[in-house]
Design an enzyme around this catalytic site. Structure first.
Site, PDB file in Angstrom:
ATOM      1  N   GLU A  57       0.823  -1.207   0.000  1.00 50.44           N
ATOM      2  CA  GLU A  57       0.000   0.000   0.000  1.00 50.44           C
ATOM      3  C   GLU A  57       0.861   1.261   0.000  1.00 50.44           C
ATOM      4  O   GLU A  57       1.842   1.369   0.746  1.00 50.44           O
ATOM      5  CB  GLU A  57      -0.910   0.051   1.224  1.00 50.44           C
ATOM      6  CG  GLU A  57      -1.770   1.317   1.235  1.00 50.44           C
ATOM      7  CD  GLU A  57      -2.479   1.590   2.559  1.00 50.44           C
ATOM      8  OE1 GLU A  57      -3.191   2.611   2.618  1.00 50.44           O
ATOM      9  OE2 GLU A  57      -2.298   0.809   3.503  1.00 50.44           O
ATOM     10  N   CYS A 112      19.120  22.001  19.891  1.00 50.21           N
ATOM     11  CA  CYS A 112      18.197  20.944  20.323  1.00 50.21           C
ATOM     12  C   CYS A 112      18.230  19.702  19.433  1.00 50.21           C
ATOM     13  O   CYS A 112      17.817  18.619  19.855  1.00 50.21           O
ATOM     14  CB  CYS A 112      16.770  21.470  20.442  1.00 50.21           C
ATOM     15  SG  CYS A 112      16.108  22.231  18.935  1.00 50.21           S
ATOM     16  N   LEU A 163       3.902   5.374   6.979  1.00 51.63           N
ATOM     17  CA  LEU A 163       4.992   6.268   7.356  1.00 51.63           C
ATOM     18  C   LEU A 163       5.560   6.907   6.086  1.00 51.63           C
ATOM     19  O   LEU A 163       5.629   6.277   5.035  1.00 51.63           O
ATOM     20  CB  LEU A 163       6.092   5.504   8.090  1.00 51.63           C
ATOM     21  CG  LEU A 163       7.161   6.340   8.805  1.00 51.63           C
ATOM     22  CD1 LEU A 163       6.544   7.159   9.937  1.00 51.63           C
ATOM     23  CD2 LEU A 163       8.261   5.447   9.358  1.00 51.63           C
ATOM     24  N   ASP A 202       7.064   7.762  19.512  1.00 50.22           N
ATOM     25  CA  ASP A 202       5.617   7.653  19.356  1.00 50.22           C
ATOM     26  C   ASP A 202       5.298   6.163  19.224  1.00 50.22           C
ATOM     27  O   ASP A 202       5.298   5.606  18.131  1.00 50.22           O
ATOM     28  CB  ASP A 202       5.170   8.429  18.114  1.00 50.22           C
ATOM     29  CG  ASP A 202       3.653   8.456  17.956  1.00 50.22           C
ATOM     30  OD1 ASP A 202       2.967   7.670  18.642  1.00 50.22           O
ATOM     31  OD2 ASP A 202       3.160   9.261  17.146  1.00 50.22           O
ATOM     32  N   ASP A 233       8.994   6.391  15.079  1.00 51.10           N
ATOM     33  CA  ASP A 233       8.851   7.808  14.762  1.00 51.10           C
ATOM     34  C   ASP A 233       9.219   8.616  16.008  1.00 51.10           C
ATOM     35  O   ASP A 233       8.632   8.414  17.078  1.00 51.10           O
ATOM     36  CB  ASP A 233       7.406   8.086  14.343  1.00 51.10           C
ATOM     37  CG  ASP A 233       7.175   9.534  13.937  1.00 51.10           C
ATOM     38  OD1 ASP A 233       8.154  10.296  13.860  1.00 51.10           O
ATOM     39  OD2 ASP A 233       6.000   9.912  13.709  1.00 51.10           O
ATOM     40  N   ASP A 268       9.849  12.634  17.301  1.00 49.90           N
ATOM     41  CA  ASP A 268       9.576  14.009  16.908  1.00 49.90           C
ATOM     42  C   ASP A 268      10.110  14.963  17.965  1.00 49.90           C
ATOM     43  O   ASP A 268       9.853  14.783  19.156  1.00 49.90           O
ATOM     44  CB  ASP A 268       8.061  14.195  16.741  1.00 49.90           C
ATOM     45  CG  ASP A 268       7.708  15.430  15.942  1.00 49.90           C
ATOM     46  OD1 ASP A 268       8.365  16.463  16.133  1.00 49.90           O
ATOM     47  OD2 ASP A 268       6.765  15.354  15.134  1.00 49.90           O
ATOM     48  N   ARG A 273      11.745  17.862   8.593  1.00 51.05           N
ATOM     49  CA  ARG A 273      11.496  19.081   9.362  1.00 51.05           C
ATOM     50  C   ARG A 273      11.971  18.987  10.807  1.00 51.05           C
ATOM     51  O   ARG A 273      12.848  19.707  11.229  1.00 51.05           O
ATOM     52  CB  ARG A 273      10.004  19.423   9.325  1.00 51.05           C
ATOM     53  CG  ARG A 273       9.667  20.784   9.923  1.00 51.05           C
ATOM     54  CD  ARG A 273       8.176  21.034   9.896  1.00 51.05           C
ATOM     55  NE  ARG A 273       7.858  22.431  10.215  1.00 51.05           N
ATOM     56  CZ  ARG A 273       6.646  22.910  10.378  1.00 51.05           C
ATOM     57  NH1 ARG A 273       5.598  22.112  10.252  1.00 51.05           N
ATOM     58  NH2 ARG A 273       6.437  24.186  10.671  1.00 51.05           N
ATOM     59  N   GLY A 305      12.143  15.754  12.955  1.00 56.55           N
ATOM     60  CA  GLY A 305      12.294  14.463  13.601  1.00 56.55           C
ATOM     61  C   GLY A 305      12.968  13.435  12.719  1.00 56.55           C
ATOM     62  O   GLY A 305      13.515  13.754  11.654  1.00 56.55           O
TER      63      GLY A 305
END
Length: 451
Positions: free
Chosen positions: A68, A158, A352, A341, A136, A138, A189, A191
Site C-alpha cells: 500500500e 536541540c 509512514l 511515538d 517515529d 519528533d 522538518r 524528527g
C-alpha cells in the site's frame, strides 16, 4: 490529468494542475521537476520488493503489487490504498499526481487497489501480512526539556536530542534484538523515522510489535506530572544501564548542559527539583541556588555547578529512601531518553512517510541518516527543492544515473549511502533467503513423492 479516487468526504473529484505557489522554499513547479528528474524510483522499488523483482523461480512476482502507498495532494487531498504493479507504474503515478507527501504502508494479502472486489466475499481476505518495524521520533515531544525552540522549530542546540535518540535505539535494535538492516531517515522538518527491514522484523505480528515498542517505554509521564520517569528497583535493566553509561550521562552533562543550561534559572531548576521526592533535599538545594542567584558565573558554568551540587547531595542521602537511589539517573533519562511515538510502531497498517519525499513546510528532502556518523548530520544543511532545481539549471547530474560524479551533487551522497550501506546488503540477504526457501520447498516436494 486522469481522474483518481479521492479519499475526501468519500467523493470523486477532478484534481487540476495547480499554479506554482512558493511557500517556505516549497514550490509545486519545482516538485514536478524533482519527481521528473531526481526521485530514486528504481532504488525505492528494489528496496520494497525485497528481492522479489528478479527471475528466480522462488520470487513472488506479485509481492510489490500488494504494497500500500498513499498520496497527499495539494489542499490535503488524501489518496489511500494505492498500489503499483512495478517501478514504471509507480513512477507514472507519482509524476502525474506530484504528491506533496508519499506514505508507505503494509504488504497486504491482496492488491490494495482491488480490495473492494473481496469486500463482499464474506471472508477477511484483505489483511496486512508484512510490514517493516517502524519508529517515529519528533522533536516537538521534547518541548518541556529544550529552551531554544518549541513546536516545529529546530536548531543546532536541540537537534542533538535526535542524535542521541538514534544512537540509543539503533544500538538496542542491533545488540538486543539482532536486527541488521536498519534505515534512519530525516523527516524533513523536526524528527527522524526508523525502518527495520529484516525479514523477521517485517513478519512480526501486532502483538509482537507492541512488545518491542513497550521494551523502549521509559518516559511515561505527561505535562501534569513533575516526575515523568520512574526507574524502579536497585539496579537498571541492562539495556537502560548501557544507554545511560554509553550515551545519556555524557550527553546530559556535556552537550545538553552547554546548549540548554538546565539549572541556570529558577524556572528551569524548579522543574528538576520537582523530580526529587524528598522535600528537605529540595529545600536545601533551593536555598543554595537562590543565594547564588547573582553569581558572576556564566549560565553554563552556573548550570554545571548546580548539577554537581545536586549529585553530591543525593549521593549523601541515597540511603535515606529507595526513591533517591536512582534519582540522578531519572533526571538524566527525563531529559535525554528517546521519546518514541509508540503507537506508530504497534500496528502493521500504520503508514509512514517515504524516504526522499520533500517536506512541504520546509522544502527539504527526507534523506537517510548514517547512524554511525549521526553526530555529523545537520538538518539545516539538508538540500531544499530550490537548491536542487538551481543545481539542475546549472548543469547538475540526475541522481538515478550511475556516475562517478553523482556523489558530488547535493543529493548524491544520500543516494550513494542509501544504495551502498543499506540497499545492497539488504538485497543480498533477501536473495539468500529466497534461494534458501526455494530449496527447502523443492526438498519437501521431493520428499512427498519419495513414498
Amino acid at each position: 490529468m486522469t481522474r483518481e479516487e479521492i479519499v475526501n468526504n468519500g467523493e470523486d473529484m477532478m484534481i487540476d494542475d495547480p499554479k506554482p505557489k512558493i511557500e517556505n522554499d516549497f514550490n509545486v513547479h519545482y516538485l514536478r521537476i524533482y519527481y521528473g528528474n531526481l526521485f530514486p524510483y528504481t532504488d525505492i522499488h528494489k528496496w520494497l520488493s525485497y528481492g522479489h523483482d528478479g527471475k528466480h523461480p522462488g520470487c513472488d512476482e506479485y509481492y510489490f503489487g500488494r504494497r500500500e502507498f498513499s498520496f497527499t495532494l495539494e489542499n490535503d487531498v488524501y489518496l489511500r490504498y494505492k498500489s503499483f504493479k512495478n517501478a514504471s507504474v509507480m513512477e507514472d503515478a507519482i509524476k502525474s499526481n506530484f504528491p506533496y507527501k508519499i506514505d508507505i504502508g503494509a504488504v497486504y494479502s491482496v492488491d490494495p487497489d482491488k480490495r473492494h472486489a473481496y469486500a463482499h466475499s464474506g471472508t477477511n481476505l484483505f489483511t496486512p501480512v508484512e510490514r517493516e518495524l517502524v519508529f517515529d521520533i519528533d522533536i516537538t515531544d521534547y518541548d518541556d526539556v529544550r529552551y531554544c525552540c518549541s513546536g516545529a522549530d529546530v536548531c543546532s542546540k536541540c537537534w542533538p536530542l535526535m542524535t542521541v535518540a538514534i544512537k540509543v535505539i539503533d544500538t538496542s535494535l542491533r545488540e538486543d534484538f539482532g536486527f541488521k538492516h536498519i534505515l534512519w531517515v530525516f523527516s524533513g522538518r523536526r524528527g527522524v523515522h526508523c525502518w527495520v527491514c529484516d525479514a523477521k522484523a517485517r513478519r512480526l505480528t501486532n502483538e509482537q510489535r507492541s512488545a518491542v515498542a513497550e521494551y523502549f517505554r521509559v518516559y511515561k509521564g505527561n505535562e501534569n506530572n513533575a516526575k515523568k520517569v520512574d526507574l524502579m528497583g536497585h539496579s537498571l535493566h541492562p539495556f537502560l544501564a548501557r544507554s545511560y553509561v554509553d550515551f545519556l550521562k555524557n550527553f546530559f552533562e556535556g552537550e545538553l548542559q552547554a546548549n540548554q543550561s538546565l539549572f541556570s534559572s529558577e524556572e528551569k531548576y524548579e522543574k528538576i527539583l520537582g523530580m526529587i521526592t524528598d522535600e528537605d533535599i529540595q529545600a536545601d538545594l533551593r536555598g543554595k541556588w537562590e543565594n547564588s542567584a547573582r553569581s558572576s558565573l556564566s549560565e553554563e558554568a552556573t548550570s554545571r555547578l548546580r548539577w554537581e551540587q545536586l549529585k553530591k547531595t543525593l549521593q549523601s542521602k541515597k540511603n535515606k529512601a529507595l526513591s533517591l537511589r536512582t534519582c540522578v539517573e531519572e533526571i538524566v533519562f527525563t531529559f535525554t531518553y528517546p521519546r518514541i511515538d509508540l503507537e506508530v510502531s504497534k500496528q502493521m497498517n500504520h503508514l509512514l512517510k517515504a524516504p526522499f519525499c520533500v517536506h512541504p513546510k520546509t522544502g527539504r528532502v527526507c534523506v537517510p541518516i548514517d547512524p554511525n556518523n549521526c553526530d555529523e548530520f545537520d538538518p539545516l544543511a539538508v538540500p531544499t527543492l530550490s537548491q536542487l532545481i538551481e543545481e539542475i539549471n546549472s548543469g547538475g547530474l540526475r541522481m538515478d544515473v550511475d556516475d562517478d560524479d553523482s556523489d558530488r551533487s547535493l543529493l548524491g551522497k544520500s543516494i550513494k549511502f542509501f544504495r551502498s550501506s543499506f540497499l545492497e546488503p539488504l538485497l543480498k540477504s533477501c536473495k539468500e533467503e529466497i534461494e534458501s526457501s526455494y530449496k527447502t520447498k523443492i526438498a519437501k516436494t521431493k520428499d512427498s513423492f519419495s513414498w
